[in-house]
Design a protein around this motif. Structure first.
Motif, mmCIF file in Angstrom:
data_model
loop_
_atom_site.group_PDB
_atom_site.id
_atom_site.type_symbol
_atom_site.label_atom_id
_atom_site.label_comp_id
_atom_site.label_asym_id
_atom_site.label_seq_id
_atom_site.Cartn_x
_atom_site.Cartn_y
_atom_site.Cartn_z
ATOM 1 N N LEU A 73 5.917 109.275 9.314
ATOM 2 C CA LEU A 73 5.207 110.149 8.508
ATOM 3 C C LEU A 73 5.762 111.538 8.741
ATOM 4 N N ARG A 74 6.613 111.770 9.726
ATOM 5 C CA ARG A 74 7.294 112.914 10.330
ATOM 6 C C ARG A 74 8.638 113.138 9.047
ATOM 7 N N ALA A 75 9.068 112.045 8.624
ATOM 8 C CA ALA A 75 10.170 111.972 7.652
ATOM 9 C C ALA A 75 9.779 112.233 6.304
ATOM 10 N N ALA A 76 8.327 111.973 5.816
ATOM 11 C CA ALA A 76 8.025 112.115 4.635
ATOM 12 C C ALA A 76 7.841 113.635 4.267
ATOM 13 N N PRO A 77 7.915 113.940 2.888
ATOM 14 C CA PRO A 77 8.297 115.373 2.571
ATOM 15 C C PRO A 77 6.774 115.983 2.664
ATOM 16 N N THR A 78 5.485 115.340 2.567
ATOM 17 C CA THR A 78 4.309 115.869 2.711
ATOM 18 C C THR A 78 3.527 114.719 3.514
ATOM 19 N N VAL A 79 2.285 115.264 3.904
ATOM 20 C CA VAL A 79 1.456 114.276 4.874
ATOM 21 C C VAL A 79 0.137 114.729 4.060
ATOM 22 N N CYS A 80 -0.844 113.700 4.142
ATOM 23 C CA CYS A 80 -2.266 114.180 3.627
ATOM 24 C C CYS A 80 -3.313 113.752 4.717
ATOM 25 N N VAL A 81 -4.151 114.598 4.949
ATOM 26 C CA VAL A 81 -5.354 114.418 6.116
ATOM 27 C C VAL A 81 -6.462 114.113 5.312
ATOM 28 N N ASN A 82 -7.052 112.777 5.594
ATOM 29 C CA ASN A 82 -7.979 112.352 4.670
ATOM 30 C C ASN A 82 -9.319 112.336 5.807
ATOM 31 N N ILE A 83 -10.190 113.068 5.446
ATOM 32 C CA ILE A 83 -11.570 113.301 6.077
ATOM 33 C C ILE A 83 -12.295 112.075 5.835
ATOM 34 N N LEU A 84 -12.257 110.940 6.861
ATOM 35 C CA LEU A 84 -13.006 109.747 6.557
ATOM 36 C C LEU A 84 -14.419 109.807 6.488
ATOM 37 N N SER A 85 -15.241 108.847 5.953
ATOM 38 C CA SER A 85 -16.723 108.841 5.677
ATOM 39 C C SER A 85 -17.222 107.790 6.517
ATOM 40 N N ASP A 86 -18.397 107.870 6.699
ATOM 41 C CA ASP A 86 -19.191 107.064 7.832
ATOM 42 C C ASP A 86 -19.180 105.613 7.407
ATOM 43 N N ARG A 87 -18.701 105.258 6.070
ATOM 44 C CA ARG A 87 -18.510 103.853 5.522
ATOM 45 C C ARG A 87 -16.967 103.345 5.762
ATOM 46 N N GLN A 88 -16.127 104.342 6.510
ATOM 47 C CA GLN A 88 -14.607 103.844 6.516
ATOM 48 C C GLN A 88 -14.130 103.667 7.918
ATOM 49 N N GLU A 89 -15.271 103.223 8.849
ATOM 50 C CA GLU A 89 -14.695 102.589 10.135
ATOM 51 C C GLU A 89 -13.768 101.946 10.120
ATOM 52 N N HIS A 90 -13.807 100.880 9.124
ATOM 53 C CA HIS A 90 -12.855 99.871 8.969
ATOM 54 C C HIS A 90 -11.302 100.309 8.643
ATOM 55 N N VAL A 91 -11.271 101.519 7.938
ATOM 56 C CA VAL A 91 -10.224 102.330 7.612
ATOM 57 C C VAL A 91 -9.352 102.876 8.753
ATOM 58 N N CYS A 92 -10.288 103.372 9.976
ATOM 59 C CA CYS A 92 -9.772 103.911 11.105
ATOM 60 C C CYS A 92 -9.205 102.830 11.871
ATOM 61 N N ARG A 93 -9.822 101.546 12.108
ATOM 62 C CA ARG A 93 -9.479 100.577 13.009
ATOM 63 C C ARG A 93 -7.975 100.061 12.481
ATOM 64 N N GLN A 94 -8.183 99.802 11.133
ATOM 65 C CA GLN A 94 -6.958 99.210 10.244
ATOM 66 C C GLN A 94 -5.741 100.344 10.579
ATOM 67 N N LEU A 95 -5.873 101.398 10.504
ATOM 68 C CA LEU A 95 -4.814 102.340 10.669
ATOM 69 C C LEU A 95 -4.524 102.625 12.189
ATOM 70 N N ALA A 96 -5.359 102.152 12.988
ATOM 71 C CA ALA A 96 -5.143 102.242 14.524
ATOM 72 C C ALA A 96 -4.389 100.982 15.050
ATOM 73 N N ALA A 97 -4.366 100.055 14.251
ATOM 74 C CA ALA A 97 -3.685 98.466 14.608
ATOM 75 C C ALA A 97 -2.105 98.652 14.569
ATOM 76 N N ARG A 98 -1.458 98.362 15.891
ATOM 77 C CA ARG A 98 0.048 98.351 15.674
ATOM 78 C C ARG A 98 0.622 97.045 15.107
ATOM 79 N N GLY A 99 1.766 97.527 14.231
ATOM 80 C CA GLY A 99 2.448 96.438 13.576
ATOM 81 C C GLY A 99 1.767 95.798 12.342
ATOM 82 N N ALA A 100 0.710 96.271 12.018
ATOM 83 C CA ALA A 100 -0.092 95.765 10.675
ATOM 84 C C ALA A 100 0.389 96.596 9.536
ATOM 85 N N ASP A 101 0.067 95.998 8.463
ATOM 86 C CA ASP A 101 0.453 96.545 7.043
ATOM 87 C C ASP A 101 -0.723 97.361 7.167
ATOM 88 N N LYS A 102 -0.614 98.747 7.320
ATOM 89 C CA LYS A 102 -1.533 99.847 7.414
ATOM 90 C C LYS A 102 -2.614 99.994 6.100
#
Length: 209
Positions: free
Chosen positions: A113-142
């Motif tokens: 992410l640091r190497a990207a020209p920009t980053v985006c902060v996405n404020i997650l909704s209460d229906r996106q717990e699965h998104v949080c868990r997926q992005l937290a998984a090491r080695g997975a296709d995020k």
């Protein structure tokens, strides 16, 4: 926010892990300290100040409810989207517009992410717990199974997030086992209606106001 990836998501803080509202300390049987009850500086020992048990530290700080965000970007090396989840996120300044978030040194995603020209902060909704868990998984296709649009600078805006903030990293400050990232806001907007995902005492829930 404090992260894992283990380094790329909210830590599993000790606690109940219940969803929704939790009782206050008073409801849990605690009592509020009065001025006469509170210990003075002279009452503290050197051990009580310096020997902080990590599990207790996380359990106590876990009583501070936070929102959850996804920090996303496009990895220049692969031209593929990637991201991490964080709950240590805050606004810093209006002029200039700055935000900040914290990332663990162990994160394998932050260097991309640091190497990207920009980053985006996405404020997650209460229906996106699965998104949080997926992005937290090491080695997975995020982004496996996730749909997204590009912000003006090209950073991924995840479908279902309630708002997004595209920014460019300006400063990094080492702080213990994390780095504090300060970023300048370039664009921002609401995305979907909804209520935020809340992280509290090791569990996820929604906001009922």
């Amino acid at each position: 926010m404090v992260t894992t990836d283990t380094g790329d998501g909210p830590p599993a803080r000790p606690g109940t892990g219940r969803r929704g509202k939790e009782g206050s300390d008073m409801a849990d049987g605690g009592t509020a300290a009065t001025a006469s009850d509170a210990p003075g500086r002279g009452d503290r020992t050197e051990a009580s100040v310096t020997a902080i048990d990590q599990a207790r530290f996380r359990a106590i700080l876990g009583r501070f409810a936070t929102g959850v965000v996804a920090i996303t970007g496009v990895d220049p090396a692969t031209d593929r989207p990637t991201g991490l989840a964080a709950n240590a996120f805050t606004s810093v300044s209006l002029d200039p517009p700055l935000v900040a978030f914290c990332v663990a040194h162990t994160s394998s995603t932050w260097p991309k992410l640091r190497a990207a020209p920009t980053v985006c902060v996405n404020i997650l909704s209460d229906r996106q717990e699965h998104v949080c868990r997926q992005l937290a998984a090491r080695g997975a296709d995020k982004f496996d199974g996730l749909t997204w649009d590009g912000a003006p600078g090209g950073s991924p805006v995840i479908d279902g997030a309630i708002a997004w903030i595209e920014c460019a990293v300006e400063q990094e400050h080492v702080a213990g086992d994390h780095v504090i990232v300060v970023a300048r806001v370039l664009e921002l907007d609401r995305h979907h209606d909804g209520t935020p995902l809340i992280f509290y005492r090791g569990g996820y829930g929604g906001f009922a106001g």
